[in-house]
Design a protein around this motif. Sequence first.
Motif, mmCIF file in Angstrom:
data_model
loop_
_atom_site.group_PDB
_atom_site.id
_atom_site.type_symbol
_atom_site.label_atom_id
_atom_site.label_comp_id
_atom_site.label_asym_id
_atom_site.label_seq_id
_atom_site.Cartn_x
_atom_site.Cartn_y
_atom_site.Cartn_z
ATOM 1 N N ASP A 1 34.158 31.109 39.805
ATOM 2 C CA ASP A 1 34.704 31.865 40.940
ATOM 3 C C ASP A 1 33.689 32.823 41.540
ATOM 4 O OD1 ASP A 1 34.626 33.984 39.079
ATOM 5 O OD2 ASP A 1 36.710 33.660 38.495
ATOM 6 N N ASN A 2 32.398 32.588 41.270
ATOM 7 C CA ASN A 2 31.348 33.439 41.842
ATOM 8 C C ASN A 2 30.973 32.996 43.238
ATOM 9 O OD1 ASN A 2 30.913 33.849 38.809
ATOM 10 N ND2 ASN A 2 29.370 35.247 39.648
ATOM 11 N N TYR A 3 30.427 33.949 43.981
ATOM 12 C CA TYR A 3 29.770 33.631 45.240
ATOM 13 C C TYR A 3 28.335 34.142 45.189
ATOM 14 C CZ TYR A 3 34.340 32.725 47.402
ATOM 15 O OH TYR A 3 35.577 32.218 47.710
ATOM 16 N N LEU B 1 32.709 46.854 44.439
ATOM 17 C CA LEU B 1 33.836 46.742 45.364
ATOM 18 C C LEU B 1 34.170 45.277 45.597
ATOM 19 C CD1 LEU B 1 35.824 47.941 47.481
ATOM 20 C CD2 LEU B 1 33.939 47.821 49.122
ATOM 21 N N PHE B 2 35.397 44.888 45.248
ATOM 22 C CA PHE B 2 35.926 43.566 45.562
ATOM 23 C C PHE B 2 36.973 43.693 46.671
ATOM 24 C CE2 PHE B 2 34.992 42.622 40.926
ATOM 25 C CZ PHE B 2 33.944 41.755 41.191
ATOM 26 N N ALA B 3 37.326 42.590 47.277
ATOM 27 C CA ALA B 3 38.449 42.588 48.213
ATOM 28 C C ALA B 3 39.712 42.979 47.459
ATOM 29 C CB ALA B 3 38.617 41.212 48.848
ATOM 30 N N MET B 4 40.297 44.097 47.835
ATOM 31 C CA MET B 4 41.527 44.628 47.253
ATOM 32 C C MET B 4 41.370 45.079 45.809
ATOM 33 S SD MET B 4 44.492 42.228 48.994
ATOM 34 C CE MET B 4 45.728 43.544 48.982
ATOM 35 N N GLY B 5 40.146 45.248 45.328
ATOM 36 C CA GLY B 5 39.980 45.627 43.931
ATOM 37 C C GLY B 5 38.623 46.216 43.639
ATOM 38 N N GLY C 1 30.879 39.570 44.848
ATOM 39 C CA GLY C 1 30.396 38.513 43.978
ATOM 40 C C GLY C 1 31.409 37.530 43.441
ATOM 41 N N HIS C 2 32.711 37.762 43.699
ATOM 42 C CA HIS C 2 33.729 36.884 43.131
ATOM 43 C C HIS C 2 34.906 36.691 44.084
ATOM 44 C CE1 HIS C 2 32.353 36.603 38.885
ATOM 45 N NE2 HIS C 2 31.819 37.793 39.135
ATOM 46 N N ALA D 1 38.303 30.569 51.424
ATOM 47 C CA ALA D 1 37.745 31.786 50.832
ATOM 48 C C ALA D 1 38.306 33.014 51.543
ATOM 49 C CB ALA D 1 36.227 31.771 50.943
ATOM 50 N N THR D 2 38.399 34.112 50.809
ATOM 51 C CA THR D 2 38.890 35.365 51.384
ATOM 52 C C THR D 2 37.771 36.378 51.612
ATOM 53 O OG1 THR D 2 39.299 36.354 49.223
ATOM 54 C CG2 THR D 2 41.094 35.050 50.199
ATOM 55 N N ILE D 3 36.556 35.991 51.312
ATOM 56 C CA ILE D 3 35.386 36.848 51.428
ATOM 57 C C ILE D 3 34.467 36.253 52.499
ATOM 58 C CG2 ILE D 3 33.519 37.971 50.148
ATOM 59 C CD1 ILE D 3 36.299 38.515 49.039
#
Length: 244
Positions: A15-17, A136-140, A171-172, A208-210
């Motif tokens: 699940d990495n980018y 920092l992640f999307a929503m987390g 990154g994820h 993808a959401t990123i």
Amino acid sequence: MAKDLEIVRVPVLADNYAWLIYDPTTADAAVVDPGDAGPVLAEAKARGWHVSQVWTTHWHPDHTDGNAAMKAAGATVTGPRAEAAKIPTLDTMIGEGDVVRLGTFTGKVMAVPGHTAGHIAFHFEELGALFTGDTLFAMGCGRLFEGTAEQMFANFQRYAALPDDTKVYCGHEYTASNAAFAVTAEPDNAAIAERRIAVDGMRAEGEATIPTTMGLERTTNPFLRATTPERFAELRAAKDDFKG
């Protein structure tokens, strides 16, 4: 924003980018956090790009395991000075206030410890682009493996000061699970509820959401919305135990 650089998301591992970045003016290319070099090199080859630089945010293997193969293909590796002992592939060591350059563009290095002790991020202010690794992640936010909630809260305060249209490249692909937690953290936040529905729909379609944006995170990320280190610590502890 970031319209003058091409930024390409490359899924690697589970699940990495990794992020391929290309300056069309100079034909220079870099990659952020190649946890697996194979997909990165394949994508670059398909686009006719030569990747000359690797930018590493932190030492974890799912972000660095591709470094050696990228070096063998002609890239140099730049990463956090504070984690040099854990990243043997580093050619150049950097820290807070240093810069990275790709073609005609310059990014500033931010020291953002917490997930790991020497984690860094890359901010291209003129482009409105921020590469946050596992902070920092999307929503987390990232787990606190080597640092404290106080450190990560301070990082998030720095992020929160950036313009709403800043694009965040993390990154994820964790957004669905982060959204599930966010609705429990702020059950009366309609924007979070709406975004969760949208995210679940995107993931159901394999989308993808990123990247995300700072503006979107400001309204839907409980960690970015925390106003004290104590509240941030409560949220991180609750997320660590979350089973949803």
